[in-house]
Design a protein around this motif. Structure first.
Motif, PDB file in Angstrom:
ATOM      1  N   ALA A 155       0.862  -1.238  -0.067  1.00 40.15           N
ATOM      2  CA  ALA A 155      -0.084  -0.131  -0.075  1.00 40.15           C
ATOM      3  C   ALA A 155       0.817   1.236  -0.244  1.00 40.15           C
ATOM      4  N   GLU A 156       2.257   1.056   0.022  1.00 39.78           N
ATOM      5  CA  GLU A 156       3.081   2.326   0.098  1.00 39.78           C
ATOM      6  C   GLU A 156       2.470   3.122   1.398  1.00 39.78           C
ATOM      7  N   THR A 157       3.272   2.901   2.614  1.00 43.08           N
ATOM      8  CA  THR A 157       2.863   3.147   4.096  1.00 43.08           C
ATOM      9  C   THR A 157       3.520   4.404   4.363  1.00 43.08           C
ATOM     10  N   TRP A 158       3.166   5.546   4.618  1.00 42.61           N
ATOM     11  CA  TRP A 158       3.926   6.720   5.127  1.00 42.61           C
ATOM     12  C   TRP A 158       3.242   6.904   6.546  1.00 42.61           C
ATOM     13  N   LEU A 159       4.638   7.037   7.365  1.00 39.68           N
ATOM     14  CA  LEU A 159       4.120   7.262   8.759  1.00 39.68           C
ATOM     15  C   LEU A 159       5.056   8.462   9.168  1.00 39.68           C
ATOM     16  N   TYR A 160       4.273   9.447  10.178  1.00 37.39           N
ATOM     17  CA  TYR A 160       4.868  10.581  10.445  1.00 37.39           C
ATOM     18  C   TYR A 160       4.958  10.709  11.964  1.00 37.39           C
ATOM     19  N   GLY A 161       6.062  11.273  12.506  1.00 39.85           N
ATOM     20  CA  GLY A 161       6.359  11.711  13.763  1.00 39.85           C
ATOM     21  C   GLY A 161       6.137  10.284  14.743  1.00 39.85           C
ATOM     22  N   GLU A 162       5.121  10.784  15.762  1.00 42.98           N
ATOM     23  CA  GLU A 162       4.751   9.672  16.859  1.00 42.98           C
ATOM     24  C   GLU A 162       4.455   8.266  15.969  1.00 42.98           C
ATOM     25  N   GLU A 163       3.775   8.317  14.902  1.00 44.25           N
ATOM     26  CA  GLU A 163       3.399   7.269  14.398  1.00 44.25           C
ATOM     27  C   GLU A 163       4.415   6.255  14.144  1.00 44.25           C
ATOM     28  N   ILE A 164       5.669   6.573  13.702  1.00 44.38           N
ATOM     29  CA  ILE A 164       6.620   5.792  13.582  1.00 44.38           C
ATOM     30  C   ILE A 164       7.222   4.883  14.727  1.00 44.38           C
ATOM     31  N   VAL A 165       7.034   5.672  15.876  1.00 41.83           N
ATOM     32  CA  VAL A 165       7.339   5.111  17.272  1.00 41.83           C
ATOM     33  C   VAL A 165       6.257   4.103  17.488  1.00 41.83           C
ATOM     34  N   LYS A 166       5.032   4.676  17.410  1.00 39.96           N
ATOM     35  CA  LYS A 166       3.707   3.881  17.459  1.00 39.96           C
ATOM     36  C   LYS A 166       3.799   2.395  16.864  1.00 39.96           C
ATOM     37  N   GLU A 167       4.195   2.495  15.549  1.00 41.82           N
ATOM     38  CA  GLU A 167       4.264   1.318  14.800  1.00 41.82           C
ATOM     39  C   GLU A 167       5.415   0.472  15.049  1.00 41.82           C
ATOM     40  N   GLY A 168       6.412   0.845  15.729  1.00 44.44           N
ATOM     41  CA  GLY A 168       7.499  -0.100  16.156  1.00 44.44           C
ATOM     42  C   GLY A 168       8.765   0.180  15.244  1.00 44.44           C
ATOM     43  N   PHE A 169       8.827   1.248  14.481  1.00 41.43           N
ATOM     44  CA  PHE A 169      10.092   1.228  13.758  1.00 41.43           C
ATOM     45  C   PHE A 169      11.059   2.155  14.326  1.00 41.43           C
ATOM     46  N   ALA A 170      10.695   2.840  15.367  1.00 37.91           N
ATOM     47  CA  ALA A 170      11.724   3.687  16.143  1.00 37.91           C
ATOM     48  C   ALA A 170      11.450   3.588  17.477  1.00 37.91           C
ATOM     49  N   ASP A 171      12.299   3.956  18.362  1.00 36.57           N
ATOM     50  CA  ASP A 171      12.180   3.761  19.935  1.00 36.57           C
ATOM     51  C   ASP A 171      11.794   5.004  20.752  1.00 36.57           C
ATOM     52  N   GLU A 172      12.068   6.216  20.026  1.00 40.58           N
ATOM     53  CA  GLU A 172      11.876   7.507  20.678  1.00 40.58           C
ATOM     54  C   GLU A 172      11.589   8.611  19.823  1.00 40.58           C
ATOM     55  N   VAL A 173      10.583   9.638  20.242  1.00 41.95           N
ATOM     56  CA  VAL A 173      10.408  10.659  19.469  1.00 41.95           C
ATOM     57  C   VAL A 173      10.703  12.049  20.111  1.00 41.95           C
ATOM     58  N   ILE A 174      11.315  12.950  19.577  1.00 41.59           N
ATOM     59  CA  ILE A 174      11.983  13.904  20.126  1.00 41.59           C
ATOM     60  C   ILE A 174      10.829  15.075  19.715  1.00 41.59           C
ATOM     61  N   SER A 175      10.230  15.743  20.558  1.00 42.54           N
ATOM     62  CA  SER A 175       9.177  17.013  20.405  1.00 42.54           C
ATOM     63  C   SER A 175       9.937  18.308  20.527  1.00 42.54           C
ATOM     64  N   ALA A 176       9.307  19.309  19.723  1.00 45.68           N
ATOM     65  CA  ALA A 176       9.819  20.675  20.198  1.00 45.68           C
ATOM     66  C   ALA A 176       9.411  20.869  21.536  1.00 45.68           C
ATOM     67  N   ASN A 177      10.450  21.402  22.274  1.00 50.41           N
ATOM     68  CA  ASN A 177      10.100  21.835  23.852  1.00 50.41           C
ATOM     69  C   ASN A 177      10.054  23.242  24.069  1.00 50.41           C
ATOM     70  N   GLU A 178       9.419  23.677  24.872  1.00 50.78           N
ATOM     71  CA  GLU A 178       9.430  25.174  25.362  1.00 50.78           C
ATOM     72  C   GLU A 178      10.269  24.758  26.738  1.00 50.78           C
ATOM     73  N   THR A 179      10.872  26.032  27.235  1.00 52.10           N
ATOM     74  CA  THR A 179      11.533  26.069  28.606  1.00 52.10           C
ATOM     75  C   THR A 179      10.491  26.077  29.529  1.00 52.10           C
ATOM     76  N   LYS A 180      10.593  25.752  30.658  1.00 48.89           N
ATOM     77  CA  LYS A 180       9.694  25.736  31.947  1.00 48.89           C
ATOM     78  C   LYS A 180       9.124  27.112  32.100  1.00 48.89           C
ATOM     79  N   ASP A 181      10.085  28.365  31.931  1.00 52.23           N
ATOM     80  CA  ASP A 181       9.408  29.501  32.212  1.00 52.23           C
ATOM     81  C   ASP A 181       8.543  29.964  31.151  1.00 52.23           C
TER      82      ASP A 181
END
Length: 191
Positions: A155-181
């Motif tokens: 089916a030519e499957t495309w996965l994006y961001g979190e989906e890549i981890v959810k489907e088991g192809f990767a171990d961890e996702v990095i998100s854009a983080n804001e500082t605590k302040d």
């Protein structure tokens, strides 16, 4: 830390020099005892070069103690999606990390064939065998069945961001983080 960039097509053609197993071998050997980061942003390319690169990375992992982190910076599509799994296939401590906006694509093998009916039949059989090899590689990482993965490849499957981890192809996702302040400030503003 030694960084290896896989940021072009896999394999070379008449117009462009791409990533080859020789390039990857030289880069791995240049790491010495340093940890290694393989950064991938590639649309894929040659299935034959893919197999060579994948096995070059696996061979290095079997014979060296370097920690290898594979980082999908943008796209790991087609044969680059297979290469992304190489280091972790040998040692589960070698992680695959993706950005929250990275793209991962799997599909069945493509091939250009010229010839007669027998040539077409031989090529078709070879492509089925390659599809099964790649499905087995994906299955080892994801724990999902070859049959399910072959269907997704078809089916030519495309996965994006979190989906890549959810489907088991990767171990961890990095998100854009804001500082605590900034986060606290935004919460107060929204309140």
């Amino acid at each position: 830390m030694k960084e290896i960039l896989i940021n072009k097509q896999i394999g070379s053609d008449w117009w462009e020099e791409g990533i080859t197993s020789e390039f990857v071998r030289n880069e791995l050997n240049a790491a010495g005892e340093d940890d290694i980061r393989i950064t991938i942003d590639s649309p894929g390319g040659s299935v034959w070069d893919c197999i060579g690169i994948y096995n070059t990375i696996r061979d290095f992992c079997r014979n060296h103690k370097n920690k290898i982190t594979t980082y999908i910076q943008g796209m790991a599509a087609s044969s680059a999606s297979v290469i992304a799994l190489a280091a972790s296939s040998v040692n589960s401590e070698n992680k695959i990390i993706v950005e929250d906006n990275s793209v991962y694509m799997i599909h069945k093998v493509w091939q250009v064939v010229i010839g007669n009916e027998e040539d077409m039949s031989e090529a078709s059989e070879a492509m089925k065998k390659l599809d099964n090899l790649f499905a087995a590689t994906y299955s080892k990482k994801t724990g999902r069945s070859n049959k399910e993965l072959l269907k997704e490849m078809g089916a030519e499957t495309w996965l994006y961001g979190e989906e890549i981890v959810k489907e088991g192809f990767a171990d961890e996702v990095i998100s854009a983080n804001e500082t605590k302040d900034e986060s606290e400030e935004n919460i107060l503003t929204l309140a």
